[in-house]
Design an enzyme around this catalytic site. Sequence first.
Site, PDB file in Angstrom:
ATOM      1  CE  LYS A 109      -4.374   1.078   0.005  1.00 12.26           C
ATOM      2  NZ  LYS A 109      -5.525   0.275  -0.475  1.00 12.26           N
ATOM      3  CG  ASP A 137      -7.343   3.259  -1.023  1.00 13.64           C
ATOM      4  OD1 ASP A 137      -7.826   2.121  -1.032  1.00 13.64           O
ATOM      5  OD2 ASP A 137      -7.434   4.013  -0.035  1.00 13.64           O
TER       6      ASP A 137
HETATM    7  P1  NDP Z   1     -12.941   7.800  -3.141  1.00 12.66           P
HETATM    8  O1  NDP Z   1     -11.894   8.799  -2.859  1.00 12.66           O
HETATM    9  O2  NDP Z   1     -13.435   7.646  -4.519  1.00 12.66           O
HETATM   10  O3  NDP Z   1     -14.216   8.057  -2.220  1.00 12.66           O
HETATM   11  C1  NDP Z   1     -14.110   8.065  -0.829  1.00 12.66           C
HETATM   12  C2  NDP Z   1     -15.463   8.390  -0.250  1.00 12.66           C
HETATM   13  O4  NDP Z   1     -15.409   8.203   1.164  1.00 12.66           O
HETATM   14  C3  NDP Z   1     -15.867   9.836  -0.469  1.00 12.66           C
HETATM   15  O5  NDP Z   1     -17.253   9.936  -0.503  1.00 12.66           O
HETATM   16  C4  NDP Z   1     -15.275  10.513   0.756  1.00 12.66           C
HETATM   17  O6  NDP Z   1     -15.907  11.741   1.082  1.00 12.66           O
HETATM   18  C5  NDP Z   1     -15.537   9.465   1.818  1.00 12.66           C
HETATM   19  N1  NDP Z   1     -14.495   9.574   2.867  1.00 12.66           N
HETATM   20  C6  NDP Z   1     -13.158   9.463   2.675  1.00 12.66           C
HETATM   21  N2  NDP Z   1     -12.505   9.651   3.835  1.00 12.66           N
HETATM   22  C7  NDP Z   1     -13.445   9.880   4.745  1.00 12.66           C
HETATM   23  C8  NDP Z   1     -13.402  10.141   6.125  1.00 12.66           C
HETATM   24  N3  NDP Z   1     -12.226  10.211   6.802  1.00 12.66           N
HETATM   25  N4  NDP Z   1     -14.582  10.317   6.768  1.00 12.66           N
HETATM   26  C9  NDP Z   1     -15.755  10.249   6.094  1.00 12.66           C
HETATM   27  N5  NDP Z   1     -15.853  10.004   4.780  1.00 12.66           N
HETATM   28  C10 NDP Z   1     -14.726   9.827   4.123  1.00 12.66           C
HETATM   29  O7  NDP Z   1     -12.356   6.415  -2.583  1.00 12.66           O
HETATM   30  P2  NDP Z   1     -12.838   4.932  -2.900  1.00 12.66           P
HETATM   31  O8  NDP Z   1     -14.281   4.894  -3.165  1.00 12.66           O
HETATM   32  O9  NDP Z   1     -11.894   4.372  -3.882  1.00 12.66           O
HETATM   33  O10 NDP Z   1     -12.509   4.213  -1.515  1.00 12.66           O
HETATM   34  C11 NDP Z   1     -13.488   4.062  -0.474  1.00 12.66           C
HETATM   35  C12 NDP Z   1     -13.078   2.927   0.444  1.00 12.66           C
HETATM   36  O11 NDP Z   1     -12.986   1.718  -0.300  1.00 12.66           O
HETATM   37  C13 NDP Z   1     -11.705   3.080   1.112  1.00 12.66           C
HETATM   38  O12 NDP Z   1     -11.743   2.494   2.397  1.00 12.66           O
HETATM   39  C14 NDP Z   1     -10.794   2.269   0.215  1.00 12.66           C
HETATM   40  O13 NDP Z   1      -9.628   1.843   0.896  1.00 12.66           O
HETATM   41  C15 NDP Z   1     -11.709   1.123  -0.133  1.00 12.66           C
HETATM   42  N6  NDP Z   1     -11.371   0.365  -1.328  1.00 12.66           N
HETATM   43  C16 NDP Z   1     -11.197   0.963  -2.541  1.00 12.66           C
HETATM   44  C17 NDP Z   1     -10.921   0.215  -3.659  1.00 12.66           C
HETATM   45  C18 NDP Z   1     -10.796   0.824  -5.010  1.00 12.66           C
HETATM   46  O14 NDP Z   1     -10.613   0.070  -5.960  1.00 12.66           O
HETATM   47  N7  NDP Z   1     -10.920   2.127  -5.188  1.00 12.66           N
HETATM   48  C19 NDP Z   1     -10.736  -1.239  -3.574  1.00 12.66           C
HETATM   49  C20 NDP Z   1     -11.012  -1.788  -2.255  1.00 12.66           C
HETATM   50  C21 NDP Z   1     -11.299  -0.995  -1.202  1.00 12.66           C
HETATM   51  P3  NDP Z   1     -15.255  13.130   0.589  1.00 12.66           P
HETATM   52  O15 NDP Z   1     -15.568  13.230  -0.860  1.00 12.66           O
HETATM   53  O16 NDP Z   1     -15.915  14.143   1.416  1.00 12.66           O
HETATM   54  O17 NDP Z   1     -13.792  13.009   0.877  1.00 12.66           O
HETATM   55  O1  2IT Z   2      -7.867  -1.579  -1.142  1.00 13.06           O
HETATM   56  C1  2IT Z   2      -7.755  -2.023  -2.300  1.00 13.06           C
HETATM   57  O2  2IT Z   2      -7.861  -3.231  -2.543  1.00 13.06           O
HETATM   58  C2  2IT Z   2      -7.509  -1.069  -3.378  1.00 13.06           C
HETATM   59  N1  2IT Z   2      -7.465   0.128  -3.140  1.00 13.06           N
HETATM   60  C3  2IT Z   2      -7.278  -1.557  -4.789  1.00 13.06           C
HETATM   61  C4  2IT Z   2      -5.846  -1.993  -4.968  1.00 13.06           C
HETATM   62  C5  2IT Z   2      -5.461  -2.370  -6.362  1.00 13.06           C
HETATM   63  O3  2IT Z   2      -4.267  -2.648  -6.545  1.00 13.06           O
HETATM   64  O4  2IT Z   2      -6.295  -2.398  -7.266  1.00 13.06           O
END
Ligand code: NDP
Ligand code: 2IT
Length: 446
Positions: free
Chosen positions: A127, A167
């Site tokens: 990460k 992420d």
């Molecule tokens: P984005 O940046 O696209 O979206 C994040 C969302 O969560 C936004 O709505 C954001 O609000 C909100 N958010 C972020 N931080 C906080 C916080 N501290 N408190 C409250 N709300 C928060 O990220 P992703 O959708 O990619 O990621 C969301 C989650 O999914 C994370 O935990 C990530 O690790 C996990 N994840 C992502 C993957 C991926 O492929 N993208 C894969 C697997 C897991 P705001 O816009 O106000 O910041």
């Molecule tokens: O938490 C996760 O699994 C991710 N943010 C995606 C990682 C990746 O390499 O696609």
Amino acid sequence: MKNEYMLSVLETVKKRNPGEPEFIQAVTEVFETLEPVIEKRPDLVKAGVLERLVEPDRQIVFRVPWVDDNGKVQVNRGFRIQYNDAIGPYKGGIRLHPSVYMGIIKFLGFEQIFKNSLTTLPMGGAKGGSDFDPKGKSDNEVMRFCQSFMSELYKHIGKDIDVPAGDIGTGAREIGYMFGMYKKLTGEWSGILTGKGIPYGGSLARTEATGYGLCYFTDEMLKANGKSFEGATVVISGSGNVAIYACQKATALGAKVVAMSDSNGYIHDPDGIDLAAVKQIKEVERKRIKEYVATHPNATYTEGCSGIWTIPCDIALPCATQNEINKESAEALAKNGCYAVSEGANMPSTPEAIEVYFANGMLYGPAKAANAGGVATSGLEMSQNSLRLSWSFEEVDEKLHGIMKNIFAACDSASKEYGMPGNYMAGANIAGFLKVAEAMKAQGCV
Ligand code: NDP
Ligand code: 2IT
């Protein structure tokens, strides 16, 4: 946990990693569920698998200087933790958020080891990230940050070494700028990042993959327990990449999603969320979720994040961030009849919240299994880059669906084999661990 050996390893982890509560939380959860495995496997104890697993292969921390639009130099801190490469090259996302510090990257890297193992694809755990906040920055500022970040990171990655991805805060725009800089620095076109744009080596369905995969996993879990998305009321936190496509797929599977959020507050739309409006606000305009109520008079907006869990629902899909559901929120969900929590975000439930789920007989889909569809499809992007071809959306989506079904089956069968039927958290940790542990043992003390 009673096993003295495991308690002593955990004690060392606590001593060696002071001030990193999220990391300790992630390791503790995994250890608690691995106890029956370790008791049966003295060979893994002798091979020091646990002691080696909790210590990252390497931790890279670097300065990221960049010039803002006023000509002033800003300095952020960059991280990459290459955690474990026993089963494949390091793989894991890059988080750009002001809360990022070593403890967050370390917990995410640790979780990634097991998640990547569950996908059945050959990927190790890693990460990275920075305390840079893309919010409110111009495209040019984001570009200069990403270029500076990559000007150090490029020394440590490679298509068979370490392949970062998105992420929180890292989407297609950021990946594009980082990819461009890597290419300029090395003079080589190489699939060193996933989540790339479709015109330059990205995979169709990678954008949708985490949210879709979450729903595929959850659908399997529901069906195995006599339930389904059909007619269910769903609450989803977040409105980013994972939340948006979870909303789309849950709706396609017959559910009604009634709430979404961002870090300022949440919207409740009893008519069902109008996802096109959310996408316009969050993806195109990069504005706040509260804008939604201006065009949707039946919807309400509430400041603050945790209240979203007091909205009555059948299924909760936390898709924002770590520890967003605490004991109190879990109790509110249980009291209102919620029967399933499935995690799109990484570690969104506190240990106390998880206890509430089990005490109330709720189904619990743990992050490292339920959200593995994102990295699984990253693995498929790597395959396509290596093959020098690209698969259709339908082909990738079908492979993703198959992978998520297999992950559920693996969690289910490990939970049964180790005497904890229905505890998919234990099942995910055990199934993810065993493959990595066997690989580490086979490769000797390295
Ligand atoms: P984005 O940046 O696209 O979206 C994040 C969302 O969560 C936004 O709505 C954001 O609000 C909100 N958010 C972020 N931080 C906080 C916080 N501290 N408190 C409250 N709300 C928060 O990220 P992703 O959708 O990619 O990621 C969301 C989650 O999914 C994370 O935990 C990530 O690790 C996990 N994840 C992502 C993957 C991926 O492929 N993208 C894969 C697997 C897991 P705001 O816009 O106000 O910041
Ligand atoms: O938490 C996760 O699994 C991710 N943010 C995606 C990682 C990746 O390499 O696609």
